[in-house]
Each structure stands twice: as C-alpha cells, then as structure tokens.
Design a protein around this motif. Structure first.
Motif, PDB file in Angstrom:
ATOM      1  N   UNK A 160       0.839  -1.202   0.000  1.00 46.41           N
ATOM      2  CA  UNK A 160       0.000   0.000   0.000  1.00 46.41           C
ATOM      3  C   UNK A 160       0.874   1.252   0.000  1.00 46.41           C
ATOM      4  N   UNK A 161       1.913   1.235   0.817  1.00 48.72           N
ATOM      5  CA  UNK A 161       2.816   2.382   0.887  1.00 48.72           C
ATOM      6  C   UNK A 161       3.576   2.570  -0.422  1.00 48.72           C
ATOM      7  N   UNK A 162       3.899   1.478  -1.088  1.00 47.63           N
ATOM      8  CA  UNK A 162       4.567   1.561  -2.390  1.00 47.63           C
ATOM      9  C   UNK A 162       3.685   2.319  -3.373  1.00 47.63           C
ATOM     10  N   UNK A 163       2.397   2.013  -3.359  1.00 45.37           N
ATOM     11  CA  UNK A 163       1.445   2.695  -4.235  1.00 45.37           C
ATOM     12  C   UNK A 163       1.336   4.170  -3.869  1.00 45.37           C
ATOM     13  N   UNK A 164       1.252   4.472  -2.568  1.00 47.89           N
ATOM     14  CA  UNK A 164       1.147   5.865  -2.123  1.00 47.89           C
ATOM     15  C   UNK A 164       2.378   6.665  -2.529  1.00 47.89           C
ATOM     16  N   UNK A 165       3.550   6.067  -2.365  1.00 49.73           N
ATOM     17  CA  UNK A 165       4.794   6.755  -2.713  1.00 49.73           C
ATOM     18  C   UNK A 165       4.881   6.978  -4.222  1.00 49.73           C
ATOM     19  N   UNK A 166       4.424   5.999  -4.993  1.00 44.60           N
ATOM     20  CA  UNK A 166       4.421   6.160  -6.457  1.00 44.60           C
ATOM     21  C   UNK A 166       3.519   7.328  -6.858  1.00 44.60           C
ATOM     22  N   UNK A 167       2.402   7.463  -6.174  1.00 44.27           N
ATOM     23  CA  UNK A 167       1.483   8.581  -6.450  1.00 44.27           C
ATOM     24  C   UNK A 167       2.145   9.913  -6.116  1.00 44.27           C
ATOM     25  N   UNK A 171      14.096   9.612   0.151  1.00 43.66           N
ATOM     26  CA  UNK A 171      14.434   9.099   1.483  1.00 43.66           C
ATOM     27  C   UNK A 171      13.414   8.077   1.978  1.00 43.66           C
ATOM     28  N   UNK A 172      12.134   8.356   1.760  1.00 40.25           N
ATOM     29  CA  UNK A 172      11.130   7.407   2.253  1.00 40.25           C
ATOM     30  C   UNK A 172      11.065   6.164   1.365  1.00 40.25           C
ATOM     31  N   UNK A 173      11.393   6.328   0.098  1.00 44.29           N
ATOM     32  CA  UNK A 173      11.433   5.170  -0.799  1.00 44.29           C
ATOM     33  C   UNK A 173      12.558   4.215  -0.383  1.00 44.29           C
ATOM     34  N   UNK A 174      13.694   4.778   0.000  1.00 42.18           N
ATOM     35  CA  UNK A 174      14.819   3.958   0.467  1.00 42.18           C
ATOM     36  C   UNK A 174      14.438   3.207   1.733  1.00 42.18           C
ATOM     37  N   UNK A 175      13.821   3.922   2.670  1.00 36.50           N
ATOM     38  CA  UNK A 175      13.411   3.304   3.934  1.00 36.50           C
ATOM     39  C   UNK A 175      12.400   2.186   3.685  1.00 36.50           C
ATOM     40  N   UNK A 176      11.470   2.423   2.782  1.00 43.03           N
ATOM     41  CA  UNK A 176      10.464   1.415   2.448  1.00 43.03           C
ATOM     42  C   UNK A 176      11.121   0.180   1.830  1.00 43.03           C
ATOM     43  N   UNK A 177      12.043   0.397   0.909  1.00 41.28           N
ATOM     44  CA  UNK A 177      12.712  -0.731   0.256  1.00 41.28           C
ATOM     45  C   UNK A 177      13.530  -1.553   1.247  1.00 41.28           C
ATOM     46  N   UNK A 180       8.013  -3.243  11.184  1.00 36.89           N
ATOM     47  CA  UNK A 180       6.854  -2.447  11.583  1.00 36.89           C
ATOM     48  C   UNK A 180       7.250  -1.004  11.877  1.00 36.89           C
ATOM     49  N   UNK A 181       8.311  -0.812  12.649  1.00 34.44           N
ATOM     50  CA  UNK A 181       8.774   0.535  12.977  1.00 34.44           C
ATOM     51  C   UNK A 181       9.116   1.300  11.696  1.00 34.44           C
ATOM     52  N   UNK A 182       9.825   0.648  10.784  1.00 34.67           N
ATOM     53  CA  UNK A 182      10.205   1.306   9.532  1.00 34.67           C
ATOM     54  C   UNK A 182       8.973   1.689   8.712  1.00 34.67           C
ATOM     55  N   UNK A 183       7.993   0.788   8.633  1.00 32.99           N
ATOM     56  CA  UNK A 183       6.793   1.076   7.846  1.00 32.99           C
ATOM     57  C   UNK A 183       5.963   2.200   8.475  1.00 32.99           C
ATOM     58  N   UNK A 184       5.911   2.258   9.788  1.00 34.01           N
ATOM     59  CA  UNK A 184       5.198   3.342  10.459  1.00 34.01           C
ATOM     60  C   UNK A 184       5.889   4.677  10.161  1.00 34.01           C
ATOM     61  N   UNK A 185       7.222   4.667  10.178  1.00 36.92           N
ATOM     62  CA  UNK A 185       7.965   5.883   9.848  1.00 36.92           C
ATOM     63  C   UNK A 185       7.695   6.307   8.397  1.00 36.92           C
ATOM     64  N   UNK A 186       7.686   5.344   7.496  1.00 37.02           N
ATOM     65  CA  UNK A 186       7.423   5.642   6.085  1.00 37.02           C
ATOM     66  C   UNK A 186       6.017   6.211   5.925  1.00 37.02           C
TER      67      UNK A 186
END
Length: 131
Positions: free
Chosen positions: A16-23, A33-39, A90-96
């Motif tokens: 879901x976050x991947x889709x949001x970031x792409x948007x 920065x958030x794309x790196x953290x997500x990956x 989980x912590x990383x995804x919450x930050x993203x």
C-alpha cells in the motif's frame, strides 16, 4: 500461525505504501528518502518469513525426548529472531507512512524515529470512613 499473519499484514502495508509513494512521486514530490526506507523494510520481509518457516521445521523435528530440548530451544531462538525482525519492519513502515502523510500534507518528508508514548500509571487513593 499468528506470526505469518502479522508478516502478511506488514507485506500488505508495504505494498500500500509503495502505491502511495508512487502517487507522490508522480505528483513531483521528492520521495527518495522514504522510498529507500520502504525498500529496506520490504527487503526484510522474505527473511522474516524464512525464520518462521525454519522455526516450524525445528518444532516438527521434536519426535522424542532425546531431541526435544535442543530442537525446541533452536525453534524458540528462531522465533525470537523473527519477532525482532517483525518489530524492525513495523517501525520502519510506520515511519514511512508518517513521512508519506507529511509529504502529502505539507510537502516535506522527514524520517523520524518513533517516540515512546507510554504514560506512567497514576496512583489513586480511596478513603473510607467508618461510623
């Protein structure tokens, strides 16, 4: 079991976050920065699943008292490792997610570590009077 369910939920959140970031990226926002953290978080998910699978395999090897203790302890160690990995993801995804929302709302993304939000218990006193 329960751990697999949690990992699958984290995987769904990551997608879901991947889709949001792409948007956001399409809208011209700087999401590097958030794309790196997500990956980084997404890269840990398969290893977490493998730890759970390995732990279950150790538990299935418990067929006699001779091997029970060693296999149980090895399985428990793998479960603890998987739990730590789940927490990290989980912590990383919450930050993203927080950064993506911030970027969406005000145009700046910042990856900030989570802050503990526990509050100490409040002592209450009760008094009773006896006639």
């Amino acid at each position: 079991g329960r751990l697999n369910y949690i990992v699958n939920r984290l995987e769904t959140l990551a997608n879901t976050l991947t889709t949001e970031i792409a948007t956001l990226k399409t809208a011209g926002k700087d999401v590097a920065s958030i794309e790196t953290k997500l990956n980084e978080a997404k890269a840990k998910i398969p290893a977490t699943k493998q730890k759970i699978t390995d732990a279950m395999a150790k538990f299935k090897l418990i067929t006699s008292l001779d091997t029970a203790k060693a296999n149980y302890e090895a399985g428990q160690a793998l479960i603890r490792e998987a739990q730590a990995m789940i927490k990290d993801v989980h912590v990383a995804l919450v930050q993203v997610r927080g950064s993506a929302k911030s970027l969406q709302n005000n145009g700046t993304a910042t990856i900030t570590p989570p802050v503990a939000t526990t509050t100490p218990p409040v002592a209450t006193t009760t008094s009773t009077t006896t006639p």
